[in-house]
Design an enzyme around this catalytic site. Structure first.
Site, mmCIF file in Angstrom:
data_model
loop_
_atom_site.group_PDB
_atom_site.id
_atom_site.type_symbol
_atom_site.label_atom_id
_atom_site.label_comp_id
_atom_site.label_asym_id
_atom_site.label_seq_id
_atom_site.Cartn_x
_atom_site.Cartn_y
_atom_site.Cartn_z
ATOM 1 N N HIS A 8 44.525 30.168 1.619
ATOM 2 C CA HIS A 8 43.861 30.416 2.904
ATOM 3 C C HIS A 8 44.148 29.317 3.921
ATOM 4 O O HIS A 8 43.361 29.108 4.836
ATOM 5 C CB HIS A 8 42.340 30.553 2.688
ATOM 6 N N CYS A 12 50.374 28.065 22.958
ATOM 7 C CA CYS A 12 51.672 27.368 22.945
ATOM 8 C C CYS A 12 52.057 26.819 21.574
ATOM 9 O O CYS A 12 53.155 26.298 21.404
ATOM 10 C CB CYS A 12 51.697 26.249 23.990
ATOM 11 N N GLY A 23 35.234 27.736 -10.184
ATOM 12 C CA GLY A 23 34.353 27.740 -9.015
ATOM 13 C C GLY A 23 34.657 28.804 -7.984
ATOM 14 O O GLY A 23 34.604 28.550 -6.791
ATOM 15 N N ASN A 55 32.521 27.627 -14.319
ATOM 16 C CA ASN A 55 31.626 27.990 -13.226
ATOM 17 C C ASN A 55 30.187 27.698 -13.652
ATOM 18 O O ASN A 55 29.871 27.786 -14.834
ATOM 19 C CB ASN A 55 31.782 29.489 -12.892
HETATM 20 P P1 NAD Z 1 32.064 31.377 -3.067
HETATM 21 O O1 NAD Z 1 31.304 30.512 -2.156
HETATM 22 O O2 NAD Z 1 32.005 32.839 -2.894
HETATM 23 O O3 NAD Z 1 31.587 31.104 -4.587
HETATM 24 C C1 NAD Z 1 31.430 29.828 -5.117
HETATM 25 C C2 NAD Z 1 31.447 29.898 -6.644
HETATM 26 O O4 NAD Z 1 31.385 28.573 -7.135
HETATM 27 C C3 NAD Z 1 30.255 30.664 -7.240
HETATM 28 O O5 NAD Z 1 30.738 31.516 -8.270
HETATM 29 C C4 NAD Z 1 29.373 29.547 -7.821
HETATM 30 O O6 NAD Z 1 28.672 29.961 -8.965
HETATM 31 C C5 NAD Z 1 30.404 28.494 -8.164
HETATM 32 N N1 NAD Z 1 29.933 27.096 -8.189
HETATM 33 C C6 NAD Z 1 29.010 26.497 -7.405
HETATM 34 N N2 NAD Z 1 28.918 25.188 -7.697
HETATM 35 C C7 NAD Z 1 29.808 24.946 -8.688
HETATM 36 C C8 NAD Z 1 30.199 23.787 -9.401
HETATM 37 N N3 NAD Z 1 29.648 22.585 -9.165
HETATM 38 N N4 NAD Z 1 31.168 23.905 -10.343
HETATM 39 C C9 NAD Z 1 31.738 25.114 -10.622
HETATM 40 N N5 NAD Z 1 31.407 26.248 -9.972
HETATM 41 C C10 NAD Z 1 30.465 26.163 -9.012
HETATM 42 O O7 NAD Z 1 33.522 30.824 -3.044
HETATM 43 P P2 NAD Z 1 34.946 31.500 -3.217
HETATM 44 O O8 NAD Z 1 34.941 32.420 -4.379
HETATM 45 O O9 NAD Z 1 35.913 30.378 -3.211
HETATM 46 O O10 NAD Z 1 35.211 32.420 -1.951
HETATM 47 C C11 NAD Z 1 34.783 32.148 -0.667
HETATM 48 C C12 NAD Z 1 35.786 31.751 0.388
HETATM 49 O O11 NAD Z 1 35.188 30.589 0.862
HETATM 50 C C13 NAD Z 1 37.179 31.332 0.033
HETATM 51 O O12 NAD Z 1 38.018 32.214 0.642
HETATM 52 C C14 NAD Z 1 37.354 29.937 0.715
HETATM 53 O O13 NAD Z 1 38.442 29.971 1.615
HETATM 54 C C15 NAD Z 1 36.106 29.735 1.511
HETATM 55 N N6 NAD Z 1 35.427 28.427 1.479
HETATM 56 C C16 NAD Z 1 36.091 27.286 1.197
HETATM 57 C C17 NAD Z 1 35.428 26.073 1.141
HETATM 58 C C18 NAD Z 1 36.221 24.821 0.853
HETATM 59 O O14 NAD Z 1 37.366 24.713 1.283
HETATM 60 N N7 NAD Z 1 35.687 23.865 0.093
HETATM 61 C C19 NAD Z 1 34.048 26.020 1.356
HETATM 62 C C20 NAD Z 1 33.365 27.228 1.663
HETATM 63 C C21 NAD Z 1 34.078 28.418 1.716
HETATM 64 ZN ZN ZN Z 2 48.636 24.986 24.151
#
Ligand code: NAD
Ligand code: ZN
Length: 251
Positions: free
Chosen positions: A121, A132, A190, A216
């Site tokens: 992503h 630009c 995660g 997870n």
């Molecule tokens: P999500 O927020 O939907 O799910 C998070 C998952 O992580 C859940 O299943 C939860 O149970 C688990 N989790 C929470 N704490 C944890 C830990 N300490 N250790 C292990 N697992 C843990 O996230 P997703 O499935 O990645 O999808 C959401 C979208 O969110 C993605 O497309 C991403 O681009 C975007 N996003 C990214 C960030 C980042 O870059 N850090 C932050 C927020 C959202």
């Molecule tokens: Zn510009």
């Protein structure tokens, strides 16, 4: 607390696998104090990311989109990798992890030292002008004066991340599909398995004969269906212990 025998099981699977790939999601960075979308403290509680993070919102109501984006940028710019990120970097150095497919936009796998990172992503560490194309680091834009404007042409700017309503970059999609098809072990860390097409990678891996293991804090849509087993615990703790066990097995 994850039991020692579960850590040993995963460590053995890593040592025995000829090609291991990790798929990481927002849960991977929770211990770096970056909020996930879903779950307690998640962005979802304040904003609907599919609305605030939609490309049409950024085009038509940039101020609204930047309310959520500036908050995410602030969190990400100050975040540091945790022990789990460093454990994955060490596994790569040991020749035990081929690549990471990450849905995260925080860049923390690269900061921790992983070289083979597919940012499915994109990332929030730089922004580009939608008119630009001029690109600057996110640290150079004034986050308290939103929406930010291009310093060259005053056009609207967009983080170099993939928004809802946008296609996954061709290169990231084909590389991820390839890695998923040829791995023997996929670590799904995660991620809630809700955002497609990233969420289809474990299915691709499983369909091609790979073992799939989840790390997870809670069960997901993969659990008991796609994944062979789940280690229920925070990514940092589980990965640190697994790395220690892997090193013990190889010594
Ligand atoms: P999500 O927020 O939907 O799910 C998070 C998952 O992580 C859940 O299943 C939860 O149970 C688990 N989790 C929470 N704490 C944890 C830990 N300490 N250790 C292990 N697992 C843990 O996230 P997703 O499935 O990645 O999808 C959401 C979208 O969110 C993605 O497309 C991403 O681009 C975007 N996003 C990214 C960030 C980042 O870059 N850090 C932050 C927020 C959202
Ligand atoms: Zn510009």
């Amino acid at each position: 607390m994850v039991a020692d025998n579960e850590i040993l099981r995963l460590a053995r699977d890593i040592v025995d696998s000829k090609k291991t790939v990790a798929l990481t999601g927002a849960g991977m960075s929770v211990e770096s104090e970056i909020a996930p979308f879903r779950g307690p403290g998640g962005l979802w509680e304040k904003y609907n990311p599919e609305e605030y993070g939609h490309i049409s919102t950024l085009r038509n109501e940039p101020e609204k989109a930047w309310i959520m984006l500036s908050e995410m940028e602030r969190e990400i710019l100050k975040a540091k990798p945790h022990k789990g990120h460093y454990a994955l970097a060490e596994l790569e150095q040991l020749g035990l992890l081929s690549s990471i497919i990450t849905q995260n936009v925080d860049g923390l796998h690269r900061v921790a030292g992983n070289k083979e990172v597919i940012e499915f992503h994109g990332h929030l560490q730089s922004v580009s002008c939608m008119d630009c194309g001029h690109q600057v680091p996110s640290s150079a834009i004034p986050l308290d004066d939103i929406p930010p404007r291009c310093e060259k042409c005053k056009g609207p700017v967009k983080p170099d991340a993939v928004f809802f309503g946008e296609a996954i970059p061709y290169d990231a999609l084909t590389r991820s599909n390839h890695e998923s098809r040829i791995c023997q072990l996929m670590l799904v860390i995660g991620t809630s398995a809700n955002v497609f097409p990233a969420a289809s990678m474990p299915e691709v891996a499983k369909g091609a004969g790979s073992k799939v293991v989840e790390i997870n804090v809670s069960e997901t849509a993969f659990t008991g269906r796609i994944s062979d087993y789940i280690l229920k615990g925070p990514a940092g703790e589980v990965l640190e212990k697994t790395l220690a066990k892997v090193k013990e097995l190889r010594s």
